[in-house]
Enzyme design. Structure first.
Site, PDB file in Angstrom:
ATOM      1  N   LEU A 175       0.861  -1.187   0.000  1.00 28.84           N
ATOM      2  CA  LEU A 175       0.000   0.000   0.000  1.00 28.84           C
ATOM      3  C   LEU A 175       0.887   1.223   0.000  1.00 28.84           C
ATOM      4  O   LEU A 175       1.700   1.380   0.912  1.00 28.84           O
ATOM      5  CB  LEU A 175      -0.825   0.054   1.295  1.00 28.84           C
ATOM      6  CG  LEU A 175      -2.121  -0.699   1.445  1.00 28.84           C
ATOM      7  CD1 LEU A 175      -2.687  -0.436   2.828  1.00 28.84           C
ATOM      8  CD2 LEU A 175      -3.123  -0.299   0.379  1.00 28.84           C
ATOM      9  N   HIS A 176       0.760   2.059  -1.009  1.00 30.25           N
ATOM     10  CA  HIS A 176       1.566   3.288  -0.966  1.00 30.25           C
ATOM     11  C   HIS A 176       0.886   4.465  -1.647  1.00 30.25           C
ATOM     12  O   HIS A 176       1.345   5.581  -1.558  1.00 30.25           O
ATOM     13  CB  HIS A 176       2.924   3.048  -1.615  1.00 30.25           C
ATOM     14  CG  HIS A 176       2.836   2.961  -3.107  1.00 30.25           C
ATOM     15  ND1 HIS A 176       2.381   1.854  -3.749  1.00 30.25           N
ATOM     16  CD2 HIS A 176       3.116   3.868  -4.074  1.00 30.25           C
ATOM     17  CE1 HIS A 176       2.402   2.055  -5.055  1.00 30.25           C
ATOM     18  NE2 HIS A 176       2.831   3.280  -5.281  1.00 30.25           N
ATOM     19  N   ARG A 177      -0.248   4.199  -2.388  1.00 27.93           N
ATOM     20  CA  ARG A 177      -0.850   5.265  -3.177  1.00 27.93           C
ATOM     21  C   ARG A 177      -1.501   6.310  -2.266  1.00 27.93           C
ATOM     22  O   ARG A 177      -2.180   5.932  -1.297  1.00 27.93           O
ATOM     23  CB  ARG A 177      -1.900   4.630  -4.096  1.00 27.93           C
ATOM     24  CG  ARG A 177      -1.970   5.246  -5.451  1.00 27.93           C
ATOM     25  CD  ARG A 177      -2.421   4.264  -6.487  1.00 27.93           C
ATOM     26  NE  ARG A 177      -1.302   3.470  -6.964  1.00 27.93           N
ATOM     27  CZ  ARG A 177      -0.351   3.935  -7.757  1.00 27.93           C
ATOM     28  NH1 ARG A 177      -0.382   5.175  -8.194  1.00 27.93           N
ATOM     29  NH2 ARG A 177       0.630   3.159  -8.145  1.00 27.93           N
TER      30      ARG A 177
END
Ligand code: UD1
Length: 349
Positions: A175-177
């Site tokens: 998860l990074h967006r």
């Protein structure tokens, strides 16, 4: 009746005896197992060895190699030398080792070199202190063993990081967006869905630095089976993907990589710029809806993972085709003298 499974159980030092006692007891309850106890003799004193046999009701060893004390190399080498003829003569189907002492690595090494399968109990434990002789024994034994019996989640992450095939099913999360991690509420909501999934199987989560910052603010307590680990290198990550039961991600590239590897992927986004991963590959868009995410994961637990095929020309040769076209066609920009503009061209690669 089929022949009993002949298992060599190896003990050498004090802590091994504690672990082997219940295993010997359990094995001896099964007619289909022939448990054989081999003491290397690494420990031989009454207080370091005999008292354990008595107090824990361990049967007398079938064989004692009587190696005794010495330097690490000497002791390890001596066990290797003495156990090999026994393995050749008795031909066990399996050698079971426990813990991390010199007897553990020596028995494992002699066995695998003879093509005998090794089971390691307490696999994957790491102190990350290579000055400890036991740490070297742990790493080497795990590299050799075919059965890795782990006692905690960290052990799985350690083994996976070291590239050991791990049949234990787990999921991988990335998860990074910004749309997923910049709002602490959204991030907490997504992670609550992941916690539900972690109830069913471990989720390994290499955390992007941006997400790490947000997590500090979120201060949520995660399910213990949601394993947060630092970012891993590319090849290690591909290995993680390849071995996982499924992947949850908001990345673009991972949607492609999972399709190429044939691993089911749940994309935590409402859209994708790579629709072929959905129409042909293993990808499903599940967005940020926690119910949808958990239900999609449950479908996979229930054996209904989306199957996919690898799209046309995803064969690892795109770079060669690009270079070949560039060499053949040369630059296609407008001529400087202005007489003719090259046609715009799109190529399959
Ligand atoms: C070994 C294990 C260690 C384990 C410990 C449990 C390795 C590398 N280390 O360390 O992980 O926690 O056992 O006790 O395998 N000695 C005796 N009597 C004996 C055996 C040894 O007096 O029965 C003395 C000898 O002087 C020997 C020294 O203890 O040189 C060390 O024994 P060794 O088996 O080499 O290592 P431990 O320190 O016992």
């Amino acid at each position: 009746m089929a022949e009993a499974l002949k298992i060599f159980n190896i003990v050498g030092a004090r802590p091994n005896l504690v672990k082997i006692a219940p295993l010997m007891r359990e094995m001896s309850r099964h007619a289909s197992i022939q448990p054989i106890l081999v003491h290397t003799g690494q420990h031989y004193d009454e207080k370091l060895s005999d008292v354990f046999f008595r107090q824990m009701g361990i049967p007398a060893p079938d064989f004692n190699l009587e190696v005794g004390s010495g330097s690490h190399a000497w002791q390890t080498a001596e066990i290797l030398k003495r156990i090999e003829p026994l393995l050749i003569e008795r031909k066990p189907d399996l050698v079971l080792v426990v813990g991390d002492v010199n007897s553990t690595i020596a028995a494992s090494l002699a066995s695998v070199k003879l093509g005998i399968s090794v089971a390691h109990v307490e696999a994957g434990l790491r102190s990350f202190d290579r000055t400890m002789p036991e740490e070297i024994n742990r790493i080497l034994t795990d590299a050799l063993a075919d059965h890795l019996f782990v006692t905690e989640d960290d052990a799985i992450a350690n083994l996976v990081r070291e590239g050991r095939p791990c049949d234990l099913p787990f999921a991988v999360l990335t998860l990074h967006r910004p749309s997923n991690v910049d709002s602490v509420q959204t991030l907490e909501r997504l992670l609550s869905a992941i916690d539900e999934i972690a109830e069913e199987l471990p989720v390994i989560f290499p955390v992007h630095p941006r997400t790490q910052e947000r997590l500090k603010e979120a201060r949520v307590k995660h399910h213990p089976h949601l394993r947060l680990i630092p970012p891993v290198g590319y090849l290690d990550f591909l290995c993680l993907l390849h071995r996982s039961q499924f992947v949850l991600t908001d990345s673009g590239g991972i949607q492609e990589e999972t399709t190429a590897l044939g691993v089911p992927c749940l994309t935590l986004r409402e859209n994708t710029e790579r629709p072929i991963t959905v129409t042909e590959g293993t990808n499903q868009l599940v967005g940020q809806d926690t119910k949808k995410i958990v239900n999609a994961a449950r479908e996979i637990f229930g054996g209904k993972a989306k199957e996919g095929k690898v799209p046309r020309l995803w064969d690892g040769h795109a770079a060669e085709r690009i270079v070949e076209i560039l060499l053949r066609e040369g630059p296609r920009n407008t001529k400087v003298n202005g007489t003719k503009a090259a046609a715009l061209r799109t190529e399959w690669i």
